[in-house]
Write an enzyme that holds these catalytic residues in place. Sequence first.
Site, PDB file in Angstrom:
ATOM      1  CG  ASP A 151      43.761  28.193  30.274  1.00  0.00           C
ATOM      2  OD1 ASP A 151      44.327  27.457  30.671  1.00  0.00           O
ATOM      3  OD2 ASP A 151      44.237  29.294  30.631  1.00  0.00           O
TER       4      ASP A 151
ATOM      5  CD  GLU B 115      46.245  24.403  28.049  1.00  0.00           C
ATOM      6  OE1 GLU B 115      46.689  24.836  26.923  1.00  0.00           O
ATOM      7  OE2 GLU B 115      46.100  25.282  29.256  1.00  0.00           O
TER       8      GLU B 115
ATOM      9  CG  ASP C 164      43.647  33.177  33.013  1.00  0.00           C
ATOM     10  OD1 ASP C 164      44.317  31.923  33.104  1.00  0.00           O
ATOM     11  OD2 ASP C 164      43.754  34.055  33.654  1.00  0.00           O
TER      12      ASP C 164
END
EC number: 3.1.21.10
Length: 170
Positions: free
Chosen positions: A11, A71, A143
Amino acid sequence: MQKTIRIIGIDPGLRRTGWGVIETLGNSLRFVASGTVTSDGDMDLASRLCQLHDGLADIVHSHQPDEAAVEQTFVNKDAVATLKLGQARGIAMLVPARAGLPVFEYAPNAVKKAVIGVGHGEKQQIHMMLKILMPKAEFKGNDAADALAIAICHAHNRGGDRMARLLAAG
């Protein structure tokens, strides 16, 4: 015979880049590790990107994943923040690619849909589903949780046709 596949989910973020490593064998998921790589906000941009690079490279080296999932960046109203996030995302893609891993990208809505069943949801729903899908999962903060969700999304969507459909829908 099926092979266990180790996946790192990433992420990306300039301040905090979350990471999560899972293993998948068939439909089963196993938590391996998760955490966050941080950069020092008082440093210049290039130094912060180096911190993210070096931290992620250490994680990839120590956990030896087979595949990586990152992502996709969403665009927000602040062009400068979006550009900085894009640079951090570049690091998140570069590190596993340089380690020889295939790197897959997922839209945030696709990640949420894979983990909680719908494309829109709250962080707490993701945390709850992570604990259901992998009861031994440990993560500190959003996160690391998001990175595990990205890894799970990839585990559920591995394979050509399913992958192509997911990316087209993202």
